[in-house]
Write a protein that holds these residues in place. Structure first.
Motif, mmCIF file in Angstrom:
data_model
loop_
_atom_site.group_PDB
_atom_site.id
_atom_site.type_symbol
_atom_site.label_atom_id
_atom_site.label_comp_id
_atom_site.label_asym_id
_atom_site.label_seq_id
_atom_site.Cartn_x
_atom_site.Cartn_y
_atom_site.Cartn_z
ATOM 1 N N THR A 126 1.441 6.386 -7.176
ATOM 2 C CA THR A 126 0.352 7.281 -7.555
ATOM 3 C C THR A 126 0.814 8.744 -7.482
ATOM 4 O OG1 THR A 126 -1.277 5.704 -6.712
ATOM 5 C CG2 THR A 126 -2.027 7.959 -7.063
ATOM 6 N N GLN A 127 1.519 9.056 -6.405
ATOM 7 C CA GLN A 127 1.974 10.441 -6.216
ATOM 8 C C GLN A 127 3.040 10.841 -7.236
ATOM 9 O OE1 GLN A 127 3.280 10.543 -2.155
ATOM 10 N NE2 GLN A 127 1.190 10.389 -1.311
ATOM 11 N N ARG A 166 0.911 4.170 -2.995
ATOM 12 C CA ARG A 166 0.788 5.621 -2.778
ATOM 13 C C ARG A 166 1.956 6.362 -3.416
ATOM 14 N NH1 ARG A 166 -0.948 4.123 2.448
ATOM 15 N NH2 ARG A 166 1.105 4.684 3.303
ATOM 16 N N ASP A 188 0.834 -1.202 0.000
ATOM 17 C CA ASP A 188 0.000 0.000 0.000
ATOM 18 C C ASP A 188 0.870 1.254 0.000
ATOM 19 O OD1 ASP A 188 -2.736 1.182 0.282
ATOM 20 O OD2 ASP A 188 -1.837 1.989 2.101
ATOM 21 N N THR A 189 1.968 1.205 0.751
ATOM 22 C CA THR A 189 2.897 2.339 0.764
ATOM 23 C C THR A 189 3.497 2.558 -0.623
ATOM 24 O OG1 THR A 189 3.450 1.923 3.094
ATOM 25 C CG2 THR A 189 4.993 3.272 1.803
ATOM 26 N N ASN A 235 -1.858 -2.737 -7.114
ATOM 27 C CA ASN A 235 -3.153 -2.915 -6.433
ATOM 28 C C ASN A 235 -3.601 -4.379 -6.460
ATOM 29 O OD1 ASN A 235 -4.513 -0.466 -5.325
ATOM 30 N ND2 ASN A 235 -3.940 0.355 -7.328
#
Length: 376
Positions: A154-155, A151, A147-148, A167
């Motif tokens: 995505t960023q 993120r 999950d980290t 995902n």
């Protein structure tokens, strides 16, 4: 008389008969109580064995010890029921209860075999339980680091294929965790869960390697974001920890299915053992009613004969005493009459009449009268 001798003989015989009857009645009662106690032990312990079998199949170390103890206790009780006990002098269960005994034997033999199957795979089950614990402990960290990484991707505006693949890793990790539990729990879903687990393990590894190195066949480009790479690197390390554990689970799944199947069969058989042991106890309780000798009825009959013979002897003794009393009374009366007659005859002699002659009879005074006549 012959009647007294006959009554005395019957009294002695009935006394011996009653003594032996009560002796064997006591012995049978003790044996029956011991058999009932053994059947009760089988009833209670079978339920404990079913519980410990289920816990042992789930990897509980203490449950294996309880399972072994319970199995040994029932085996000992069944051996005593079948063959008796030399040390305590307990005989085997009689043929009169052979039907419920055979039913209990058949069910217990099957239950014992399944318990042995679980106990023989103790090391395997414990190894699988350890593997499960390792997987369950590391999957949350895998999900957190994934999950980290998502993120970070995505960023940083990473390509869509990288974000989508990352995902998907979250979903695969959750499925791996769920299918590991399903495989170890057994049941109808275990086989399909094992197949899905193998597929998901391989897919997770392929996608993870593709994210770290790139894979044109899968359409996944190499991740270049430093933060994302660090998270994926930690995921790689964690996955390498759980991968051999998953392999162990999959390699031993067939044996595990047998263990779970044995535990399930023990659970079902424990109900039958409980009921069959109860039926055996009922049959043991009914033994005194089905036995001709020794029994309470024969003991009562023996006591009745004893009382009758004692009554006859007492009656004979009292009758003899009465007869002897009557004879003695008659003799005393005759003696008194003879003495009075002699005294009456001697009255004239006392007056000086020497011509008196006493009457000589067979009574007690006959010898005295003869002596008096001789003296005169």
């Amino acid at each position: 008389s012959w009647g007294v001798y006959l009554a005395t003989g019957l009294l002695i015989i009935s006394l011996v008969f009653v003594a032996f009857t009560f002796f064997f009645l006591t012995q049978h009662a003790r044996n029956e109580q011991e058999w009932i106690s053994l059947a009760t032990d089988v009833q209670v312990t079978s339920q404990q064995l079913a519980k410990s079998a289920g816990e042992a199949a789930s990897g509980n170390l203490d449950a294996f010890l309880e399972l072994g103890n319970s199995s040994g206790k029932i085996t000992s009780a069944m051996d005593k029921l079948r063959s008796g006990s030399v040390s305590s002098g307990l005989p085997p269960a009689p043929l009169a209860i052979d039907i419920p005994m055979r039913q209990l034997n058949l069910t217990w033999d099957r239950m014992s075999t399944n318990a042995g199957s679980i106990l023989n795979r103790e090391s395997l089950v414990l190894e699988l339980a350890s593997a499960r614990d390792i997987v369950q402990a590391n999957i949350p960290d895998i999900q957190q680091n994934t999950d980290t990484g998502i993120r970070a991707l995505t960023q940083s505006g990473a390509p869509t294929n990288q974000v989508v693949s990352a995902n998907r890793q979250l979903v695969l990790a959750e499925r791996i965790l769920r299918h590991v539990s399903e495989v170890l729990q057994g049941g109808s879903k275990a086989v399909s869960a094992a197949e899905a687990l193998a597929t998901e393990r391989d897919q997770f590894e392929q996608v993870l390697n593709a994210l770290l190195r790139g894979n044109s066949r899968l359409g996944i480009t190499l991740v270049r974001n430093t933060s994302a790479l660090q998270s994926l690197g930690r995921v790689k390390t964690l996955f390498e920890t759980i991968k051999p554990q998953i392999t162990i689970i999959l390699a031993s799944s067939s044996d595990l299915f047998e263990v779970r199947g044995s535990a399930d069969e023990i659970f079902l058989d424990s109900r039958d053992v409980f009921m069959e042991a109860a039926n055996l106890k009922d049959a043991i309780v009914e033994l005194p009613q089905t036995r001709l000798w020794p029994s309470q009825i024969t003991a009562i009959l023996g006591l009745a004969v004893m009382v009758l013979m004692v009554s006859i002897l007492v009656y004979s003794f009292m009758s003899a005493e009465r007869r002897r009393g009557k004879v003695a009374a008659r003799i005393n009366k005759r003696n008194q009459q003879a003495i009075l007659k002699l005294l009456d005859e001697m009255g004239s002699l006392a007056d000086g009449d020497l011509t008196v002659e006493a009457t000589v009879t067979e009574e007690i005074t006959g010898a005295i009268a003869d002596s008096v006549n001789y003296a005169i």
